[in-house]
Write an enzyme that holds these catalytic residues in place. Structure first.
Site, PDB file in Angstrom:
ATOM      1  N   LYS A   1       0.792  -1.338  -0.101  1.00 21.06           N
ATOM      2  CA  LYS A   1       0.020  -0.182  -0.048  1.00 21.06           C
ATOM      3  C   LYS A   1       1.035   1.400   0.010  1.00 21.06           C
ATOM      4  CE  LYS A   1      -3.991  -2.288   0.615  1.00 21.06           C
ATOM      5  NZ  LYS A   1      -3.673  -3.891   0.791  1.00 21.06           N
TER       6      LYS A   1
HETATM    7  C1  LIG Z   1      -4.255  -4.796   0.305  1.00 19.76           C
HETATM    8  C2  LIG Z   1      -3.534  -6.024   0.084  1.00 19.76           C
HETATM    9  C3  LIG Z   1      -3.731  -7.023  -0.435  1.00 19.76           C
HETATM   10  C4  LIG Z   1      -4.905  -7.096  -1.892  1.00 19.76           C
HETATM   11  O1  LIG Z   1      -4.561  -5.961  -2.511  1.00 19.76           O
HETATM   12  P1  LIG Z   1      -5.906  -5.551  -3.455  1.00 19.76           P
HETATM   13  O2  LIG Z   1      -5.465  -4.549  -4.255  1.00 19.76           O
HETATM   14  O3  LIG Z   1      -6.903  -5.176  -2.416  1.00 19.76           O
HETATM   15  O4  LIG Z   1      -6.462  -6.615  -4.550  1.00 19.76           O
HETATM   16  C5  LIG Z   1      -2.496  -8.277  -0.852  1.00 19.76           C
HETATM   17  N1  LIG Z   1      -1.809  -8.283  -0.005  1.00 19.76           N
HETATM   18  C6  LIG Z   1      -1.348  -7.276   0.956  1.00 19.76           C
HETATM   19  C7  LIG Z   1      -0.362  -7.511   1.857  1.00 19.76           C
HETATM   20  C8  LIG Z   1      -2.209  -6.061   0.946  1.00 19.76           C
HETATM   21  O5  LIG Z   1      -2.103  -5.173   1.992  1.00 19.76           O
END
Ligand SMILES: *Cc1c(COP(=O)(O)O)cnc(C)c1O
Length: 494
Positions: free
Chosen positions: A112
């Site tokens: 993120k």
């Molecule tokens: C948010 C997240 C995901 C999923 O990503 P999306 O964009 O919501 O599909 C996968 N792994 C981790 C560690 C995340 O923080």
């Protein structure tokens, strides 16, 4: 070329990139989509010589066409700096034949950060550009990682406040501590008595409450979203797929134009959608392998064409993927209808009303680039252990799902295309689940003991993000139910 954005549900048109970023969600509840997906105006061999920041500019300028070169370069320079613990920003690690694209070298050690380091910069630039004086209040639902990354990005950013809602019993201990110890006078964290879908629906409801919007405006506030529905998150996520491709090219791992596959551990469908956008822009990508955990609503969707959220919500060891309503799928649905907003709205209304919808054969054909796969909790743990035992490379529980799904995919299809696996979190963020996957039950040991053992086993130093929370003071303790989210926001803003 100027790019404008429209709602997937038809209610808004001709919106500039900066306006779409400020709004987050369209007025009609739809998601903003660029009217055309731009194509690269640089060759891959040119891009291969560039730094991460330079590649970022080449991608972002195509989508965010109402930002000046100076604005974009300033946002990029302030986002992708020494907050990241490696100059490469997103390094590739080859293990057991696949390329793990490590997206966790930022502030909060999950992917993120890749977008949330820059979103606050986009927002303040966009507010200036659109002459907005209101305080921007970021409302965010998190399955564990977005919340912390968003707060880290927005903490003490002038003209903003941020309120994060997380499922109280649905995140890892490290994730929770990271959020509850967040500094910054403009940050608030609320634990809700419900799961991620409740949090996400609650936030969407607040956005759609026009009365509340007026009340807030009277007090000088205006809401926006840091969730992955914001186009200002999607665009930065395209960058690292392009960067990965051109680095593979530069390192002689692939030929120019050779197609690669991409596997992404998926929850809200934001990260994999960014990979699809990269493909639409002209990146040579073959298959997009969408990896789910036991909440395999997307796997079933790609198998059958039926999206059905009416099922048990399962808490797993990959909590950031514990999601039954994948918001960003709406953008793929819209594209697969040939950008038919009326049809998209109809399907999304069905989802709200009946909890499911079915897409047409035509639409399925347009989505044929995607393969769905899933890994159960046990398969995931076994893959984390296998990879560590075979290669010494330790991956987190989300990357574990992707790695497992990729290996199953190869077995089933014999597709030997080079594959990039999005590695979305540091194993330190999910230390208990990862250590138990490798060594069996670790009951009786506390989180930080496990972290120290992980350091010895993996040979990777404990990241600063973990050291920070070891002795940090708990600063937040608000809780509410899904029904009282709006009044909680009101109280916080008083
Ligand atoms: C948010 C997240 C995901 C999923 O990503 P999306 O964009 O919501 O599909 C996968 N792994 C981790 C560690 C995340 O923080």
């Amino acid at each position: 070329m100027a790019i404008y954005y429209s709602s997937t549900r038809g209610g808004e048109k001709n919106v500039t990139a900066s306006q779409a970023i400020l709004k987050g969600l369209a007025e009609d509840g739809g998601l903003f989509m660029p009217d055309t997906i731009p194509v690269f105006d640089r060759s891959f061999s040119e891009l291969a010589k560039m730094s991460y920041q330079e590649v970022a500019y080449e991608v972002m300028k195509l989508f965010l066409s109402d930002f000046t070169e100076e604005e974009l370069k300033d946002c990029i320079a302030r986002a992708y700096d020494s907050k990241f613990d490696t100059e490469e920003i997103a390094p590739l690690v080859k293990a057991d034949g696949a390329y793990y694209l490590e997206l966790f070298h930022g502030n909060t050690i999950a992917f993120k950060d890749m977008a949330l380091s820059i979103l606050p910069r986009f927002m303040t630039a966009a507010a200036r550009k659109n002459k907005i004086d209101n305080t921007i209040v970021i409302l965010t639902a998190t399955s564990g990682d977005t919340g912390k990354a968003a707060m880290a990005g927005f903490a003490d950013v002038e003209g903003t406040k941020i309120i994060v809602f997380y499922p109280k019993d649905g995140v890892s201990r490290v994730q929770e501590l990271q959020m509850l110890t967040q500094k910054g006078d403009n940050t608030s964290v609320v634990g809700i008595d419900g799961n991620f879908d409740d949090a996400q629906n609650g936030v969407k409801k607040i956005f759609n409450d026009k009365e509340f919007e007026k009340e807030l405006a009277a007090k000088g506030y205006q809401l926006s979203s840091a969730n992955s529905i914001n186009i200002g998150r999607l665009v930065p996520q395209i960058v690292y797929y392009v960067y990965a491709y051109v680095k593979l090219l530069e390192n002689g791992e692939i030929e120019d134009g050779e197609k690669i596959n991409i596997t992404v551990p998926t929850g809200n469908f934001g990260n994999i959608l960014a990979a699809y956008f990269a493909k639409q822009m002209g990146l040579p990508v073959g298959r997009l392998i969408c990896a789910s955990n036991d909440n395999k609503v997307l796997y079933d969707f790609f198998q059958t064409g039926i999206y059905d959220r009416k099922r048990e919500f399962i808490l797993t060891s990959s909590p950031s993927m514990d999601i039954l309503i994948s918001s960003n799928l709406e953008r793929l649905i819209y594209l697969s209808t040939g950008c038919d907003a009326a049809k998209t709205r109809e399907l999304m209304e069905e989802l709200t009303r009946d909890g499911k919808y079915t897409v047409t054969d035509d639409m399925r054909e347009r989505m044929a680039d995607f393969s769905g796969g899933y890994a159960t909790q046990e398969e995931n743990a076994a893959e984390i252990k296998r990879l560590f035992d075979d290669t010494g490379y330790m991956i987190d529980t989300h990357t574990g799902v992707a790695s497992c799904v990729y290996r199953k995919y190869v077995k089933e299809t014999n597709d030997t295309a080079k594959t990039v696996i999005a590695s979305t979190a540091s194993p330190y963020k999910f230390s208990r689940s990862v250590m138990e996957a490798i060594y069996g039950s670790e009951e009786g040991k506390d989180e930080f003991e496990l972290i120290d053992e992980m350091e010895k086993a993996s040979g990777v130093a404990v990241p600063a993000a973990i050291e920070e929370i070891r002795n940090a003071e708990i600063r937040h303790n608000i809780q509410c139910t899904p029904d009282t989210m709006e009044s909680t926001v009101d109280d916080i803003l008083k």
